[in-house]
Design an enzyme around this catalytic site. Structure first.
Site, PDB file in Angstrom:
ATOM      1  N   ASP A 248      23.233   3.402  -5.925  1.00 19.86           N
ATOM      2  CA  ASP A 248      23.890   4.312  -6.865  1.00 19.86           C
ATOM      3  C   ASP A 248      24.488   5.481  -6.087  1.00 19.86           C
ATOM      4  O   ASP A 248      24.810   5.345  -4.906  1.00 19.86           O
ATOM      5  CB  ASP A 248      22.866   4.760  -7.930  1.00 19.86           C
ATOM      6  CG  ASP A 248      23.529   5.010  -9.278  1.00 19.86           C
ATOM      7  OD1 ASP A 248      24.373   5.910  -9.361  1.00 19.86           O
ATOM      8  OD2 ASP A 248      23.204   4.300 -10.245  1.00 19.86           O
TER       9      ASP A 248
ATOM     10  N   SER B 233      25.597   1.133 -17.323  1.00 19.29           N
ATOM     11  CA  SER B 233      24.859   1.767 -16.218  1.00 19.29           C
ATOM     12  C   SER B 233      23.521   2.279 -16.694  1.00 19.29           C
ATOM     13  O   SER B 233      22.571   2.374 -15.925  1.00 19.29           O
ATOM     14  CB  SER B 233      25.627   2.974 -15.671  1.00 19.29           C
ATOM     15  OG  SER B 233      26.551   2.600 -14.709  1.00 19.29           O
TER      16      SER B 233
ATOM     17  N   HIS C 130      25.010  10.583 -11.733  1.00 20.08           N
ATOM     18  CA  HIS C 130      24.770   9.215 -12.183  1.00 20.08           C
ATOM     19  C   HIS C 130      23.522   8.603 -11.558  1.00 20.08           C
ATOM     20  O   HIS C 130      22.678   8.022 -12.240  1.00 20.08           O
ATOM     21  CB  HIS C 130      26.000   8.370 -11.842  1.00 20.08           C
ATOM     22  CG  HIS C 130      25.983   6.982 -12.385  1.00 20.08           C
ATOM     23  ND1 HIS C 130      25.346   5.941 -11.746  1.00 20.08           N
ATOM     24  CD2 HIS C 130      26.541   6.465 -13.497  1.00 20.08           C
ATOM     25  CE1 HIS C 130      25.524   4.841 -12.443  1.00 20.08           C
ATOM     26  NE2 HIS C 130      26.238   5.125 -13.518  1.00 20.08           N
TER      27      HIS C 130
END
Ligand SMILES: *[C@@H]1O[C@H](CO)[C@@H](O)[C@H](O)[C@H]1NC(C)=O
Ligand SMILES: *[C@@H]1O[C@H](CO)[C@@H](O)[C@H](O)[C@H]1NC(C)=O
Ligand SMILES: *[C@@H]1O[C@H](CO)[C@@H](O)[C@H](O)[C@H]1NC(C)=O
Ligand SMILES: *[C@@H]1O[C@H](CO)[C@@H](O)[C@H](O)[C@H]1NC(C)=O
Ligand SMILES: *[C@@H]1O[C@H](CO)[C@@H](O)[C@H](O)[C@H]1NC(C)=O
Ligand SMILES: *[C@@H]1O[C@H](CO)[C@@H](O)[C@H](O)[C@H]1NC(C)=O
Length: 778
Positions: free
Chosen positions: A148, A566, A221
């Protein structure tokens, strides 16, 4: 004159060829053939490169990575000719041109065009799973690797307070770098690495104000997905404005986390507008992760175009992971609701769609005629109480020269401050980010935004923390508001400030953005596999980025609400980690089977799962159904598959030399015969029989009965109908015969393939082992 102008051109040509014709390639050898040392492997890679380059120096300079742990191959800058020469060599399985910009995090990249949506994050609802969690020791012996954007290690979600020593089998490291030293790893964050070589080979040096040259997360994220998998239990957290206040916890709160940072900003682009994850960097990360000893990989990264397995870096890395029984969960993508949009399609990956949870952030619009329309938001700004404001449609208050077909979309610079000032502006989704539309209304001096879904988005709402008052409404309410504006002399409205509401119904339902089947690469493997929460998910965030990811948003938060596949992928990764903790000897395929065959098909009203428009959803959006963690530990039977089974499957696709120790048979098995926990048959002509094998993982003496719900237009028989198991671990095979009934045209004659859906189930009265099927006619 003529001659002199030619000379500089000729001089330039070789230079241009050198600079511009070189591309990043992966030269892939498959599996290692023997017990070579890393040095020997690297030397071998170098000699391949040297064989097509003119000097040793040039060969060395063009090498980006040498993959040598479980993956055998290298990444290098090559010309088309050099790549062609290499692909002709013995032992080279494939030479893949790695096309940068194909992969990105499937998250808050909120381009709405044709429903390409943002991804979501954390905050899963806590299931009543106490005993399941205890049985799994909350995941404490399991390591989950995260590919990520890195991690914000100071988040309370990553505290290691009270955690025991790091599992002895762990071989990873804590790579230091910008604002990240060895003290940032702990007994929760047990490893951290970052991968920049491919990124910098393509984009040039990282801009150090845009991101950290280290595992630290500048985006948010990675922190979000990582805390969704394994964040500690942290009470009384909320998003900005106090929304969704409650206890945040990852699915497996004591699991160990290993960070592999592979996603970086695109130079010159706002973070809100996307990011890039380079294939060659991801492959290096997966090679390391497998060798480090991760048990599960969570990869919320994908493409918007489906890629053949043999050209897909994630699929290649995941195959090596599968050989070592590492479970790989990937997001399906945010390109729905159009068909055939799912990415991460290989059968050794768990492909995860996204669905809603039973929580909304209600903020209705009241029109001047008294009509109240439901809306949702997490903005903390409010309009004056009880005051009605003038209401306009964005398309009616644009500056001259605004393209007509985008005029209602509040793209940057489109709104006329003269006409929009002090008013509530109705903007429509389409192009541009959702939060960007709020920025435009604010710039034009609007009092508030009402963001209206396009018909593609249906009734589902991804909430945003705008920096002005506002709310977002579904497609049908957007049309009601438009009509009201059109047919009213002085349209007015107000927006009721948002409140968090729990236990809303129906939930879950499929999100519009969740990418759909059928499988564009191998239509005889059903994808996605499963769905999990991915809409408006609360989880930890980076304190280097604002909650909107806009650079002019000064706000800093510790927790944030985002949406996307996600966000659903880490829910599945966490559950896989818990199942692994309870059944450490199970293969990755067995764990996937357990998650899939126990998934649910009903919402909290006891009705079939629906999609964003309220229609009944299909396995092409939810796969086997909605994740049910507490059922997954005790599936009764599993559909197991080995690395060899995957190699056999690949023989079908012409990949015959992946592993030196393996030879493809003369007669190739069909893709249907991979022992998958679901069944897809594309273009069935007449009758097809496939074989499946189930392994008993339940009680020692058990009797299972087979039940079938055939897809409309087909008949389905399973035989035998009864399976008796005398011991745990026993395998039994059965056949499924699918026959297209005559006289019913499933195919409508146009280009579209029409699928029908059914299922077959084994049950011993306690366990229900369900497999969906999707079949189309020739
Ligand atoms: C790591 O950095 C922190 C500041 O972020 C500092 O307090 C700590 O002493 C450093 N640790 C090491 C081992 O350098
Ligand atoms: C690096 O990023 C900063 C902040 O976005 C920007 O102002 C600067 O121009 C960038 N530097 C380069 C060399 O692109
Ligand atoms: C939770 O946090 C809020 C804001 O920080 C605070 O006002 C409230 O008292 C806290 N509630 C509890 C139960 O600690
Ligand atoms: C909008 O109009 C422009 C020019 O008229 C056209 O090129 C573009 O494709 C249109 N876009 C959409 C989404 O219809
Ligand atoms: C709308 O989005 C498409 C696809 O991303 C892009 O090509 C086009 O330029 C955008 N149009 C406007 C007006 O921004
Ligand atoms: C189906 O199979 C029959 C017999 O094998 C063949 O004649 C026919 O052309 C096939 N139809 C299609 C649509 O493939």
């Amino acid at each position: 004159m003529r001659i002199s102008s030619l000379i500089p051109l000729l001089l330039l040509l070789p230079l241009l060829a050198y600079c511009e014709d070189r591309q990043i390639y992966i030269v892939y050898f498959g599996e290692h053939s023997g017990e070579k040392t890393f040095q020997e492997i690297e030397d071998a890679h170098h000699s391949y490169l040297f064989s097509v380059k003119s000097t040793q120096e040039e060969a060395r300079a063009s090498l980006i990575y040498s993959y040598k742990k479980s993956i055998n191959g290298f990444a290098a800058l090559l010309t088309v000719d050099e790549a062609a020469k290499l692909s002709g060599k013995d032992e080279v399985v494939s030479v893949i041109q790695s096309n940068p910009g194909k992969w990105s995090l499937q998250t808050t990249r909120s381009w709405d065009f044709v429903g390409l949506e943002e991804e979501a994050g954390v905050g899963k609802q806590r299931k009543k799973g106490g005993s399941f969690l205890q049985q799994a020791k909350y995941g404490q012996d399991v390591v989950v690797g995260m590919l990520d954007s890195g991690v914000w290690p100071e988040s309370k979600s990553f505290s290691d307070e009270g955690m025991g020593p790091i599992p002895k089998s762990w071989k990873g490291t804590c790579q230091v770098g910008a604002a990240f030293n060895s003290s940032h790893c702990n007994r929760k964050l047990i490893g951290a690495r970052y991968y920049l070589k491919g990124y910098e080979a393509y984009y040039g040096p990282l801009n150090n104000t845009e991101d950290y040259r280290s595992p630290r997360d500048h985006d948010g994220h990675g922190t979000h997905t990582t805390s969704t998998v394994g964040g500690r239990v942290v009470s009384n957290v909320s998003a900005i404005g106090g929304f969704a206040r409650g206890t945040a916890s990852g699915g497996a709160p004591l699991v160990r986390l290993a960070i592999y940072k592979v996603c970086w900003p695109i130079p010159g682009k706002e973070k809100a507008d996307g990011n890039t994850c380079m294939e060659v960097d991801m492959l290096a990360a997966m090679d390391d992760a497998i060798a480090d000893g991760v048990d599960v990989l969570s990869i919320s990264i994908g493409t918007t175009v489906p890629i053949p397995f043999t050209n897909d870096g994630i699929a290649i890395g995941a195959l090596h992971a599968a050989k070592r029984n590492v479970v790989v969960a990937c997001s399906a993508g945010n390109s729905g609701p159009a068909p055939s949009t799912s990415s991460n399609l290989a059968p050794w990956i768990i492909t995860v769609g996204a669905s809603s949870i039973d929580r909304i952030f209600t903020s209705p619009v009241i029109l001047g005629n008294g009509i109240k329309l439901e809306g949702q938001t997490v903005t903390s700004y409010k309009l004056k109480e009880k005051k009605m404001y003038p209401l306009v449609y964005a398309g009616d208050v644009v500056v001259p020269g605004t393209p007509k077909n985008y005029s209602g979309q509040c793209l940057p610079g489109y709104l006329s401050p003269k006409k929009a000032k002090g008013k509530i502006v109705l903007c429509l989704r389409g192009n541009g980010t959702r939060v960007g539309k709020g920025v435009e209304v604010k710039r034009a001096g609007g009092a508030a935004i009402i963001l209206g879904n396009s018909p593609l988005n249906g009734e589902e709402i991804s909430v945003d923390p705008y920096f002005l008052p506002g709310t977002a409404v579904g497609s049908s309410n957007a049309i009601t508001i438009l009509n009201y504006i059109k047919n009213t002399k002085q349209p007015r409205a107000t927006i009721i400030p948002a409140r968090t509401l729990l236990h809303t119904k129906p939930a879950p339902s499929m999100t519009a953005f969740s990418s759909r089947g059928p499988n564009a690469i191998e239509p005889n493997i059903l994808k996605p596999d499963i769905t999990a929460p991915g809409l408006n998910i609360l989880a930890a965030w980076s304190e280097s980025n604002s909650p909107t990811k806009l650079s002019n948003d000064p706000r800093i938060v510790q927790y944030n609400i985002i949406s996307g596949t996600s966000m659903s992928c880490p829910h599945v990764a966490a559950t896989a980690a818990l199942v692994k903790a309870i059944h450490p000897s199970w293969s990755s395929a067995a764990i996937r089977s357990a998650l899939m065959t126990t998934a649910g098909l009903q919402n909290n009203m006891g009705k079939p799962l629906t999609d964003e428009s309220g229609n009944t959803a299909t396995p092409f959006s939810y796969g086997s159904g909605h994740l049910r963690p507490t059922k997954a530990a005790d599936p009764g039977l599993v559909y197991d598959a080995s690395y060899t089974d995957y190699l056999l499957f690949l023989c079908n696709g012409g990949v015959t030399n992946l592993d030196p120790s393996f030879k493809c048979p003369k007669v190739l098995p069909s893709a249907h015969n991979l022992n998958y926990p679901s069944l897809a048959i594309s273009k069935l002509n007449g009758t097809l029989t496939v074989t499946r094998t189930v392994t008993n993982v339940g009680g020692s003496k058990s009797l299972y009965f087979g039940l079938v719900k055939p897809p409309p237009g087909f008949s389905v028989k399973i035989s035998p109908r009864i399976l008796y198991f005398s011991h745990v671990g026993e395998k039994k095979s059965f056949k499924i015969t699918v026959k297209a009934e005559e006289g019913i045209a499933a195919s409508k004659g146009d280009m579209k393939e029409e699928y029908a859906f059914g299922e077959y189930t084994w049950t011993d009265g306690i366990h229900i082992v369900r497999s969906p099927m999707a079949v189309s006619k020739a």
